[in-house]
Design an enzyme around this catalytic site. Structure first.
Site, PDB file in Angstrom:
ATOM      1  N   LYS A 110      -1.032  -5.306   9.260  1.00 17.16           N
ATOM      2  CA  LYS A 110       0.136  -6.161   9.493  1.00 17.16           C
ATOM      3  C   LYS A 110      -0.261  -7.458  10.183  1.00 17.16           C
ATOM      4  CE  LYS A 110       3.567  -2.505   9.291  1.00 17.16           C
ATOM      5  NZ  LYS A 110       4.293  -1.476  10.040  1.00 17.16           N
ATOM      6  N   LYS A 189      -1.367  -1.613  -4.970  1.00 18.95           N
ATOM      7  CA  LYS A 189      -0.282  -0.760  -4.484  1.00 18.95           C
ATOM      8  C   LYS A 189       1.048  -1.518  -4.579  1.00 18.95           C
ATOM      9  CE  LYS A 189       1.827   0.634  -0.296  1.00 18.95           C
ATOM     10  NZ  LYS A 189       2.061   0.691   1.075  1.00 18.95           N
ATOM     11  N   LYS A 192       6.481  -4.452  -1.059  1.00 18.83           N
ATOM     12  CA  LYS A 192       7.302  -5.671  -1.011  1.00 18.83           C
ATOM     13  C   LYS A 192       6.477  -6.847  -0.507  1.00 18.83           C
ATOM     14  CE  LYS A 192       9.464  -4.192   3.275  1.00 18.83           C
ATOM     15  NZ  LYS A 192       9.124  -2.764   3.196  1.00 18.83           N
TER      16      LYS A 192
HETATM   17  P1  ADP Z   1       6.271  -1.507   1.537  1.00 13.93           P
HETATM   18  O1  ADP Z   1       4.780  -1.309   1.275  1.00 13.93           O
HETATM   19  O2  ADP Z   1       6.973  -2.026   0.322  1.00 13.93           O
HETATM   20  O3  ADP Z   1       6.502  -2.340   2.771  1.00 13.93           O
HETATM   21  P2  ADP Z   1       7.015   0.693   3.224  1.00 13.93           P
HETATM   22  O4  ADP Z   1       5.725   0.520   3.972  1.00 13.93           O
HETATM   23  O5  ADP Z   1       8.280   0.287   3.886  1.00 13.93           O
HETATM   24  O6  ADP Z   1       6.867  -0.070   1.818  1.00 13.93           O
HETATM   25  O7  ADP Z   1       7.082   2.206   2.742  1.00 13.93           O
HETATM   26  C1  ADP Z   1       8.167   3.112   2.930  1.00 13.93           C
HETATM   27  C2  ADP Z   1       7.773   4.479   2.418  1.00 13.93           C
HETATM   28  O8  ADP Z   1       7.480   4.422   1.007  1.00 13.93           O
HETATM   29  C3  ADP Z   1       6.517   5.053   3.077  1.00 13.93           C
HETATM   30  O9  ADP Z   1       6.636   6.460   3.214  1.00 13.93           O
HETATM   31  C4  ADP Z   1       5.421   4.687   2.122  1.00 13.93           C
HETATM   32  O10 ADP Z   1       4.314   5.534   2.228  1.00 13.93           O
HETATM   33  C5  ADP Z   1       6.135   4.829   0.766  1.00 13.93           C
HETATM   34  N1  ADP Z   1       5.533   3.881  -0.204  1.00 13.93           N
HETATM   35  C6  ADP Z   1       5.654   2.538  -0.186  1.00 13.93           C
HETATM   36  N2  ADP Z   1       4.993   1.971  -1.208  1.00 13.93           N
HETATM   37  C7  ADP Z   1       4.416   2.991  -1.905  1.00 13.93           C
HETATM   38  C8  ADP Z   1       3.592   3.060  -3.085  1.00 13.93           C
HETATM   39  N3  ADP Z   1       3.245   1.973  -3.750  1.00 13.93           N
HETATM   40  N4  ADP Z   1       3.194   4.269  -3.501  1.00 13.93           N
HETATM   41  C9  ADP Z   1       3.558   5.390  -2.827  1.00 13.93           C
HETATM   42  N5  ADP Z   1       4.337   5.399  -1.714  1.00 13.93           N
HETATM   43  C10 ADP Z   1       4.760   4.221  -1.248  1.00 13.93           C
END
Ligand code: ADP
Ligand code: TRP
Length: 320
Positions: A110, A189, A192
């Site tokens: 981050k 991956k 957002k």
């Molecule tokens: P982002 O990467 O979009 O910011 P978050 O970190 O808020 O997403 O993730 C929220 C939940 O969704 C977590 O449990 C995270 O492990 C899961 N998650 C997010 N992106 C993925 C992905 N590409 N594949 C699998 N799980 C994901």
């Protein structure tokens, strides 16, 4: 069996969130006593606009309920409605070694992305430990990127129990290996922060346009292709049955299948799956009193659980 998971209200939910976390969590609600919450305290580390926070929180509530979270079975709440969690965070902070937090990848990632290095961002895993330990959860369904945070939670619980006596149950991360990382449009991956997402409840036309933009190699229609090296297949397989998956993989290997055709098949699956959920979400959005009542009841139950744990921790530490 106790199950707990949280999701931050920090953006529209996408297929990575859905297959990596929401769907496994919703399936697990059949198997135990589940606590799912909207992690708005955590989101404060990155969201500073109050309207965006309110809107994001409502969106997550609607998304989860539309996708099948069953409020008669599962305790669903806003993290900030359970202030016991923040008190527990302090009690855990004093047994958390700095080195444990310094090793967290998520913090380093981050910072590298330009998010301000606040104390809250650094202490984020301790708040997460409090979420989990407050309700004595056994299982924590999350995506792979959250695994380290659950391990940190265990380390904190062990340290606390060794210092003050057995108060906390040790939780375990539950990661669905088949969907551990959902790829985005560009093959990284889906996240957002990479602008490579397909939102589950975004504009349906936009979702279609994005599916059509998924990056593939430049093989022609006639060429045999490797399904396991293809981003479109990686998403298609998440929606398909085992037979459909095998049939599509065989067509990749045989040649004669163009990427445009697979993208169309993926879009059909997407619509068949999310079309009905979109309608259910619209009904819920027209009945916000119901949603508010679900969250109120959830908070009441979560507070009772967290309060009981907190009293044991306070007593073990000599605070009462
Ligand atoms: P982002 O990467 O979009 O910011 P978050 O970190 O808020 O997403 O993730 C929220 C939940 O969704 C977590 O449990 C995270 O492990 C899961 N998650 C997010 N992106 C993925 C992905 N590409 N594949 C699998 N799980 C994901
Ligand atoms: N940190 C998690 C995420 O970004 C959200 C979260 C907060 C969480 N507290 C939790 C997940 C407790 C599981 C358990 O996705």
């Amino acid at each position: 069996m106790r199950i707990l998971s949280g999701i931050q209200p920090s953006g529209r939910l996408h297929l990575g969130n859905y297959f990596g976390m929401m769907r496994p969590a919703i399936e697990l609600q059949e198997q135990g006593d589940a606590f799912y919450f909207i992690a708005n305290y955590h989101a404060l580390t990155t969201v500073s606009d109050a309207d965006a926070m309110r809107q994001g929180t409502l969106d997550v509530a609607l998304d989860f309920l539309a996708c099948g979270l069953d409020p008669s079975r599962t305790t669903f709440y806003r993290q900030s409605d359970v202030p016991e969690v923040t008190e527990l965070t302090w009690l855990l902070s004093v047994v958390t070694p700095m080195g444990l937090l310094e090793r967290c990848h998520s913090y380093k990632d981050k910072i590298a992305k330009g998010i301000a290095a606040s104390h809250g961002l650094f202490a984020y895993p301790v708040l997460m430990a409090a979420d989990i330990l407050a309700v004595q959860s056994d299982i924590v369904p999350v995506g792979r990127d959250q695994k380290q945070h659950v391990e940190v939670t265990r380390d904190i619980a062990i340290k606390f129990n060794n210092t003050y006596g057995e108060v906390f149950r040790l939780p375990e991360a539950r990661i669905r290996e088949d969907v551990a990382v959902v790829p985005g449009l560009d093959g990284q991956k889906m996240s957002k922060s990479y602008n490579n997402t397909i939102e589950i409840f975004g504009d349906p036309k936009e979702a279609r346009a994005r599916i059509m933009r998924i990056v593939t190699d430049s093989k022609g229609v006639a060429d045999p292709k490797d399904p396991d090296a293809c981003n479109v297949f990686a998403l298609y397989r998440l929606f398909a049955s085992a037979e459909e998956r095998e049939a599509m993989a065989a067509r990749y290997r045989a040649g004669g299948l163009g990427y445009g055709e697979v993208k169309k098949a993926l879009h059909e699956k997407f619509e068949a799956h999310f079309g009905p959920l979109r309608a259910r979400r619209a009904d819920l959005a027209a009945n916000l009193d119901f949603v508010e009542e679900v969250l109120r009841r959830g908070a009441e139950r979560a507070r009772a659980e967290a309060g009981a744990t907190l009293r044991r921790a306070r007593a073990a530490m000599g605070l009462e």
